[in-house]
Design a protein around this motif. Structure first.
Motif, short mmCIF file in Angstrom:
data_model
loop_
_atom_site.label_atom_id
_atom_site.label_comp_id
_atom_site.label_asym_id
_atom_site.label_seq_id
_atom_site.Cartn_x
_atom_site.Cartn_y
_atom_site.Cartn_z
N HIS A 2 0.83 -1.21 0.00
CA HIS A 2 0.00 0.00 0.00
C HIS A 2 0.86 1.25 0.00
N TYR B 152 3.88 1.68 -1.18
CA TYR B 152 4.48 1.93 -2.50
C TYR B 152 3.48 2.68 -3.39
N VAL B 153 2.25 2.18 -3.41
CA VAL B 153 1.23 2.83 -4.24
C VAL B 153 1.02 4.26 -3.76
N HIS B 154 0.93 4.44 -2.46
CA HIS B 154 0.67 5.78 -1.92
C HIS B 154 1.80 6.75 -2.27
N ASN C 243 4.00 6.66 -4.58
CA ASN C 243 4.19 6.93 -5.99
C ASN C 243 2.98 7.54 -6.66
N SER C 244 1.86 7.57 -5.96
CA SER C 244 0.72 8.31 -6.49
C SER C 244 0.78 9.76 -6.02
#
Lengths: 384, 384
Positions: free
Chosen positions: A373, A375-377, A379-380
């Motif tokens: 989660h 990583y997604v956060h 990089n978003s």
């Protein structure tokens, strides 16, 4: 400390105002000689940032006196104006240190597609030049950080009287072609550029080139090795290469450990491959499989996803001969279920995945991370 | 409805107890003739599930009378016992319908590396055989779902008197080699196996083969086309291929729209490539870039990550000539910044990315999704 461990180097790290946070964002490392041999490997991404284009030219003669690195902006896809900024940076370092601009390497890291603030950058070069010291290595290590949570440093002090020091930054876009991330390694060994080049390529091939955190290759990667010769010692090339490889491996593992959002460091060891290339291809295929990486985040030793990933490669093996073990528990034998998956303890930060291809005698190890989660956060939200 | 829209087909979908939820998990589709021509494309993953190994053999003669599909388990990497389960499933269908086992195709989907419950499966075949009806298409579409939130169905009723009907399942591991996911398409057109094979390969090449949700290629993908000839009409091959392509495209877009955890459907249109292969390679490289996909999740039109992704390809283009537009706003012109990124409205479910390579006259479109918290969550929890 770090790049100033070897004799013949000064360094500085200062805040030029490129980062809105006010954190240090400009590093300068100077080789005070007597030698100025250097070698570098660059990203193999065809989309290359302006500092890469500059540094490739500047190091073509095997010589460099200084390297200036900024965080707070990649200066990539910034057109002619961006290249002029890189050129002006090298000229400013040269003017401050009484060098030619062609003796100055430039590295940049940060967001792609936005212009750097040239006046701030050039004023920062002035300040960094004034701050240079033989104790400045740690400051330089901090000034190149972007989303890194800690600086990455490594050193080797050889009993023979020479030393190696290194710094690195990088927490995302870790997937090398020839190199990865920004790394500067210094030595006071007395070695010529051709020897440095051989040693650096040998070291990066089995260290940075086998770190693949997220499969995304950067436009700005550069690993630079500079030799001052200040120890007056000419080490055995094999001994130097081994020490350099150990320094690079330490930096690579520090990069892996600090990868954006990661909750596991995954060490994929591929054994009994027909060739080393096969072993690397198989390891990288697993390292880039989002389903496997998400399973590891969920502490699920999902070996089926490992086999599905390696099935997409061209490597020589029989899928129904392969064994897979995780943290020492063989969960798959000859392409079928073996030990129950709940025997695998997935709670440690490190997960070791052993893949036995049973196709030959070669091996390779790939370092990667899980897909989380965070990583997604991260990089978003990166550019906002 | 669906696969029973064309004349000459019956279908059923029942709960065999393979899914612990008790949801429908076994579908049976039967071609009642008069013709039994068939064609299929299979995953190009070298790790192939037992039903793939079986179905490749069974369809080698261009004929199939029935196809049985189970969810609740992939029957992949389950060894000799797993293959016997597939074989027994085909034998059970053959016995119930008075066919030879070689006339029965088998598909499975679900978790890799675990045995199916063979008694439940065989009892389910009995129940499905008894439930076959000319209205059973919708039940079959529901019984093949795994993490799908909705069934995927499409149909084409031709004015000339023939029809096509299709069902599909798939929400993860969407990255095709030759095919992807489980798809069954039926027609009552009177076409031979060679014509069906040509039409199916032409259709899948530009539809399922260009859907790449998460870069992870399945071990169980199969797209099957069956023709009953019950309309008595032999359509023009080009007209049939066009209609089949439209049905496949509709199913591919439904799969994209239901991809696990996705919050955006991303349509990557690559224009002015030197070759169609170049356009596909460039589009797929962007579709598989986690940093770009995470940025889209964060409503960030991060064109730098698009250029960094296409820089890793071997396609023919100059990175400093490329234009990129998102939802109609050209954010990158000739490899540099153009319109401000905040002009791009990222709130719609669909994001259209236009990449102009300026290297030729070929084009291709790749469908993908963003990388989200929910993707990570669903795929870290799948097997638990």
């Amino acid at each position: 400390m770090t790049v100033t461990v070897p004799a013949g180097f000064t360094a500085a790290g200062i805040a030029a105002g490129l980062k809105s946070s006010g954190a240090p964002d400009l590093a300068l490392i100077v080789n005070t000689g007597p030698r100025d041999a250097a070698a570098a490997v660059f990203t193999s991404n065809r989309a290359q940032a302006n500092p890469i284009i500059w540094s490739r030219q500047a190091i073509a003669d095997g010589r460099a006196r200084a390297i200036v690195l900024n965080s707070g902006g990649a200066n990539c896809f910034t057109g002619h104006e961006g290249f002029q900024t890189t050129h002006a940076t090298a000229e400013a370092v040269a003017a401050a240190l009484d060098l030619g601009a062609g003796e100055v390497l430039v590295c940049s890291t940060g967001l792609i597609g936005e212009q750097l603030d040239r006046p701030k950058l050039l004023a920062g070069v002035e300040a960094a030049s004034a701050a240079l010291s033989a104790d400045g290595g740690a400051d330089a290590a901090r000034a190149i950080m972007t989303t890194d949570s800690v600086p990455k440093v490594a050193e080797h002090r050889d009993a023979a009287g020479w030393a190696i020091g290194g710094i690195a930054k990088g927490a995302g876009m870790l997937a090398p072609g020839l190199a990865t991330m920004l790394v500067v390694v210094t030595t006071d060994a007395d070695l010529d550029a051709a020897t440095l080049d051989r040693a650096l390529r040998a070291a990066t091939r089995v260290t940075f080139d086998r770190l693949d955190s997220d499969g995304c290759m950067s436009t700005n990667d550069q690993v630079t090795l500079m030799a001052s010769g200040a120890s007056g010692i000419v080490p055995d090339e094999a001994a130097f290469t081994a020490a350099l490889t150990a320094v690079c491996q330490s930096l690579a593992e520090q990069l892996q450990h600090d990868a954006e959002g990661a909750s596991h460091d995954i060490r994929i060891r591929v054994a009994n491959a027909a060739t080393e290339d096969d072993a690397v291809e198989v390891g990288r295929s697993v390292a880039r499989n989002n389903l496997f990486k998400a399973a590891v985040f969920g502490n699920d030793p999902n070996w089926g996803r490992v086999l599905a990933a390696i099935g997409t490669t061209r490597a020589d093996f029989d899928p129904y001969a392969v064994d897979v073990a995780m943290n020492g528990v063989r969960v798959c034998a000859a392409g079928g279920p073996d030990r129950p998956r709940d025997e695998v303890d997935m709670t440690p930060r490190t997960l070791v995945v052993d893949i036995d291809l049973k196709a030959g005698a070669h091996r390779a190890e790939i370092l990667t991370n899980d897909l989380t989660h965070d990583y997604v956060h991260e990089n978003s939200a990166y550019s906002s």
